[in-house]
Scaffold this motif. Sequence first.
Motif, PDB file in Angstrom:
ATOM      1  N   SER A 118     -73.400  -7.616 -69.295  1.00  0.00           N
ATOM      2  CA  SER A 118     -73.519  -6.326 -69.041  1.00  0.00           C
ATOM      3  C   SER A 118     -74.626  -5.687 -69.546  1.00  0.00           C
ATOM      4  CB  SER A 118     -72.301  -5.467 -69.821  1.00  0.00           C
ATOM      5  OG  SER A 118     -72.070  -4.237 -69.325  1.00  0.00           O
ATOM      6  N   THR A 164     -77.261  -6.892 -67.204  1.00  0.00           N
ATOM      7  CA  THR A 164     -77.207  -6.078 -65.943  1.00  0.00           C
ATOM      8  C   THR A 164     -77.962  -4.766 -65.893  1.00  0.00           C
ATOM      9  OG1 THR A 164     -74.880  -6.909 -65.468  1.00  0.00           O
ATOM     10  CG2 THR A 164     -75.614  -5.064 -64.389  1.00  0.00           C
ATOM     11  N   TYR A 165     -77.768  -4.025 -66.859  1.00  0.00           N
ATOM     12  CA  TYR A 165     -78.367  -2.675 -67.205  1.00  0.00           C
ATOM     13  C   TYR A 165     -80.037  -2.995 -67.457  1.00  0.00           C
ATOM     14  CZ  TYR A 165     -74.824   0.292 -65.547  1.00  0.00           C
ATOM     15  OH  TYR A 165     -74.085   1.167 -64.877  1.00  0.00           O
ATOM     16  N   ARG A 179     -81.388  -3.348 -64.109  1.00  0.00           N
ATOM     17  CA  ARG A 179     -81.276  -2.061 -63.340  1.00  0.00           C
ATOM     18  C   ARG A 179     -82.409  -1.135 -63.723  1.00  0.00           C
ATOM     19  NH1 ARG A 179     -75.002  -0.517 -62.192  1.00  0.00           N
ATOM     20  NH2 ARG A 179     -74.271  -2.610 -61.387  1.00  0.00           N
ATOM     21  N   TYR A 192     -69.016  -6.130 -61.716  1.00  0.00           N
ATOM     22  CA  TYR A 192     -68.203  -5.531 -62.937  1.00  0.00           C
ATOM     23  C   TYR A 192     -66.943  -5.520 -62.205  1.00  0.00           C
ATOM     24  CZ  TYR A 192     -71.638  -3.665 -65.744  1.00  0.00           C
ATOM     25  OH  TYR A 192     -72.816  -3.374 -66.791  1.00  0.00           O
ATOM     26  N   TRP A 203     -68.405  -1.794 -71.079  1.00  0.00           N
ATOM     27  CA  TRP A 203     -69.204  -0.726 -70.495  1.00  0.00           C
ATOM     28  C   TRP A 203     -70.198  -0.059 -71.699  1.00  0.00           C
ATOM     29  CZ3 TRP A 203     -70.011   0.662 -65.887  1.00  0.00           C
ATOM     30  CH2 TRP A 203     -68.928   0.333 -64.959  1.00  0.00           C
ATOM     31  N   SER A 231     -73.437  -2.024 -71.252  1.00  0.00           N
ATOM     32  CA  SER A 231     -74.227  -1.685 -70.159  1.00  0.00           C
ATOM     33  C   SER A 231     -75.018  -0.484 -70.794  1.00  0.00           C
ATOM     34  CB  SER A 231     -73.420  -1.055 -69.080  1.00  0.00           C
ATOM     35  OG  SER A 231     -72.932   0.088 -69.477  1.00  0.00           O
ATOM     36  N   ARG A 232     -74.595   0.360 -71.571  1.00  0.00           N
ATOM     37  CA  ARG A 232     -75.533   1.638 -72.104  1.00  0.00           C
ATOM     38  C   ARG A 232     -76.429   1.064 -73.238  1.00  0.00           C
ATOM     39  NH1 ARG A 232     -73.387   2.623 -67.646  1.00  0.00           N
ATOM     40  NH2 ARG A 232     -72.461   4.801 -67.393  1.00  0.00           N
TER      41      ARG A 232
END
Length: 422
Positions: A15, A18-19, A22, A112, A136, A139-140
């Motif tokens: 995660s 991933t971010y 992005r 996800y 989650w 991700s942040r």
Amino acid sequence: MKSRHIVLVLLFLLSIITYVDRVCISVAGPWMQQDLGITPDKWGWVVGVFAIAYAAFEIPTGSMGDRIGTRRVLTRIVLWWSVFTSLTGTVANYFPLLVTRFLFGAGEAGAYPNSSSTISRWFPAAERARAQGLVWMASRAGGAISPLLVIPIQMRWGWRASFYVFGIVGCIWAAVWYWWFRDTPAQKPGVTKAELREIGLPAEAGAHRGLPWRQVLGKGNFWAILVMYHTYCWGSYFFLSWMHTFLANGRGFSDADLRQYSWIPFCFGGLANLAGGVVSDRLVRSIGLRWGRRTVGMTGLATAAFFTLATMTTTSKLASVIFLGFAYAGSDFMLPVAWAVCLDVGRKYAGAVSGAMNTAGQIGSFLTSVAFGYLVDVYGTYNAPLVPMSAMLVVSAALWLKIDPTEQLVDEPVTQPVGAAA
């Protein structure tokens, strides 16, 4: 350490990666626009084309994991997006960049849903909510550390180098995942009998029919969930697509300022993500499922709308980033509750329902990304797009009054209790 906790560590790292991948293009945005001569209206398509590709392939890729297992599917997803992350660093003009980002989005779709499928197979029901919340939160964390990693690389070696580096990191994760992970705990050597008993046999294991779409499409509750998430993404996707350009061009942030401050909204969002799930679960126990979900959803989105508008009222660098932090915290306070509602109403079809919800959301992400650039071009100010973003967040908050977590979408007997998820 138990085997399922190693799985969670791998998903946590996934995660983050991933971010980071992005948000990397958002951080690199001001450099890329200057170097490649891309105007704001065209840049909106660059960041938006990812979202439309992601939306198109979300449901099919999520279903693929259900059919053939998440070991192979997540390996394919991460290798695919890592290749196109690196290829982003090779583009020389606008149209190849569009194609590359579209293929990046197509490859990342399903990450996800497949993470959720992995959790459902490896974790007992009582631990799944916490596992989802940590994924989650990661991700942040990825969004928060992106500027701290990307900007020094860009300042030393240029914006292209950052895409090469993060593409390599993804390939390393994919190799470790495929080598160590197995689709079910029973297939993994070293999982003890005691842990297998703790995990239990997932209710969704074995034969499973597809979601009866004709029945579900006739439910107003389903459409309220989709439109709620669609309008929510009009506000939230800004932080992954335009925020760094907004701060640089709309508030005069230097590279040093971005490195110092731009992590703050993601930190606020990560903390709010955990808080939203915890608060909702407690409210469910005290006031019931319907208002335990609705209260958190409406409060979070209304807060996000207020602080998005508040950002327009200041030119202060610190105040701008703090207001944006509270805006992101508000929308992320709602986020785990939206995914929990998919479990509440979808039951054993929660994967398909959440995939449909996320598809609707990514269409909103695409539209807001493109609209942002055109609004800046037409009105000559980076404040202009914040108005429709705020309006959509208000609509999203109001739609929670139409969402009933107690209303099952598929009319069939419930064979197992459904726990509160984040």
